[in-house]
Structures are given as structure tokens and as C-alpha cells.
Design a protein around this motif. Structure first.
Motif, PDB file in Angstrom:
ATOM      1  N   UNK A 169       0.865  -1.247  -0.282  1.00 63.18           N
ATOM      2  CA  UNK A 169      -0.061   0.046  -0.132  1.00 63.18           C
ATOM      3  C   UNK A 169       1.058   1.383  -0.100  1.00 63.18           C
ATOM      4  N   UNK A 170       1.825   1.310   0.640  1.00 66.52           N
ATOM      5  CA  UNK A 170       2.719   2.327   0.924  1.00 66.52           C
ATOM      6  C   UNK A 170       3.819   2.528  -0.408  1.00 66.52           C
ATOM      7  N   UNK A 171       4.043   1.469  -0.918  1.00 60.25           N
ATOM      8  CA  UNK A 171       4.745   1.589  -2.373  1.00 60.25           C
ATOM      9  C   UNK A 171       3.932   2.323  -3.237  1.00 60.25           C
ATOM     10  N   UNK A 172       2.573   1.759  -3.234  1.00 57.34           N
ATOM     11  CA  UNK A 172       1.768   2.140  -4.327  1.00 57.34           C
ATOM     12  C   UNK A 172       1.703   3.870  -4.248  1.00 57.34           C
ATOM     13  N   UNK A 173       1.313   4.034  -2.853  1.00 62.04           N
ATOM     14  CA  UNK A 173       1.106   5.578  -2.612  1.00 62.04           C
ATOM     15  C   UNK A 173       2.221   6.393  -3.183  1.00 62.04           C
ATOM     16  N   UNK A 174       3.562   5.858  -2.918  1.00 62.20           N
ATOM     17  CA  UNK A 174       4.814   6.383  -3.288  1.00 62.20           C
ATOM     18  C   UNK A 174       4.866   6.506  -4.720  1.00 62.20           C
ATOM     19  N   UNK A 175       4.540   5.631  -5.203  1.00 58.87           N
ATOM     20  CA  UNK A 175       4.583   5.408  -6.815  1.00 58.87           C
ATOM     21  C   UNK A 175       3.773   6.313  -7.435  1.00 58.87           C
ATOM     22  N   UNK A 176       2.610   6.348  -6.920  1.00 54.18           N
ATOM     23  CA  UNK A 176       1.320   7.385  -7.415  1.00 54.18           C
ATOM     24  C   UNK A 176       1.814   8.705  -7.086  1.00 54.18           C
TER      25      UNK A 176
END
Length: 172
Positions: free
Chosen positions: A104-111
Motif C-alpha cells: 500500500x505504501x509503495x503504491x502511494x509512493x509511486x503514485x
């Protein structure tokens, strides 16, 4: 050429749609610039969070993962537009084997900042993300196979697929 009632309705509809499109474009609704402005970091908050990020990174590097996770969560709540905080929090969650939060955090980072998925960027954390995916994907697949209606496992798999697309150079 004689126009009937249907022709007037069609011409009126086309005129209204064209005027709406011009207004929509001129007002800037839905533009990428507006989306980026909404997600942009507040420089004042970023300056306040920089020492906390450095402290959380030092805690992570010294093996104090629980404390680092607490600091990272606090930073992400204080400044949700800080991609570096989400990247660090994702790494800490991965080391703690809290894979749902990690993806979830990696997705937020990349978004927030796709440079973290660009292998030519100095921000690149793709190898860490790939290792996390390799470890967590079987767990998420097992959870889905046991209960196909598990919304959390489905959301976790969607995050994994998003990360894979981003790392492959795909669109979000």
C-alpha cells in the motif's frame, strides 16, 4: 434545404456539447496540472519533516524497525504528499513482513512520484519493491484462493499488480 424539428434538436445538442467542452477545457477541470497541484507537497511541512525522515531512516538502518515504523507513519500522516516518507514506510513495513501495508505504501509512493520506479533515477527503489512482491505475492494468492471474496486480499493483489505495471514501465 428545409430543417425539421429533429434537425433543430440535434443542432442544439451539438452546440451545447461544444460550448460545454470549451468551458471545461478553459476552466482546466480534470487536467493533469490540477491533479499535480493537489498532490504537491507543502514546502513548509516538507522542511519540518526532513529531520524526522532522516531520524526514521537512521532507526531503520540500525535495526529498530518498530520505532522507525511509528516515525514513518507519523510523517505520512503529517505530510501525505511526501513520496519519500511513503517509500521509507514501505521499506520498513517490508522488513517487518507487514506486506499489506508495504505494498500500500509503495503504491502511494509511486503514485506521488514515478521516479521511484525509474531505474535511471537516483530515487529508484524498484529492487526493494520487486523483492517485497516476490515474498508477499504467494501469501496474497493463498488468501484469495481460500476466500475469493476477501476484499482485503483482493486490494492487496491490486496493489501488487499496480506495482508490477509501474516497474515494467506501464501506465498507472
Amino acid at each position: 434545404m428545409k430543417l425539421d424539428k429533429f434537425d433543430f434538436i440535434v443542432i442544439s445538442a451539438v452546440t451545447i456539447l461544444a460550448a460545454g467542452a470549451v468551458f471545461y477545457g478553459a476552466a482546466g477541470y480534470g487536467t493533469q496540472a490540477k491533479a499535480e497541484a493537489a498532490a504537491r507537497q507543502d514546502p513548509e511541512i516538507a522542511a519540518q519533516m526532513a529531520p524526522k525522515i532522516a531520524e526514521a531512516k537512521a532507526l531503520m538502518n540500525s535495526g529498530q524497525m518498530r520505532q522507525a515504523a511509528g516515525d514513518c507513519k507519523e510523517i505520512c500522516l503529517a505530510d501525505p504528499a511526501d513520496a519519500s516518507a511513503h517509500a521509507l514506510y514501505g521499506q520498513v513495513c517490508s522488513r517487518l513482513q507487514d506486506y499489506p501495508d508495504a505494498v500500500k505504501e509503495f503504491r502511494m509512493c509511486l503514485s506521488l512520484d514515478a521516479d521511484y520506479a525509474d531505474s535511471k533515477s537516483r530515487k529508484f527503489i524498484g529492487k526493494i519493491i520487486k523483492a517485497t512482491i516476490k515474498e508477499c505475492r504467494p501469501q496474497f494468492m493463498l488468501a484469495l484462493s481460500k476466500n475469493p471474496n476477501d476484499k482485503e486480499a483482493a486490494a492487496d493483489m491490486e496493489n501488487v499488480h499496480y506495482l508490477q505495471r509501474m516497474l515494467a514501465g506501464g501506465c498507472d
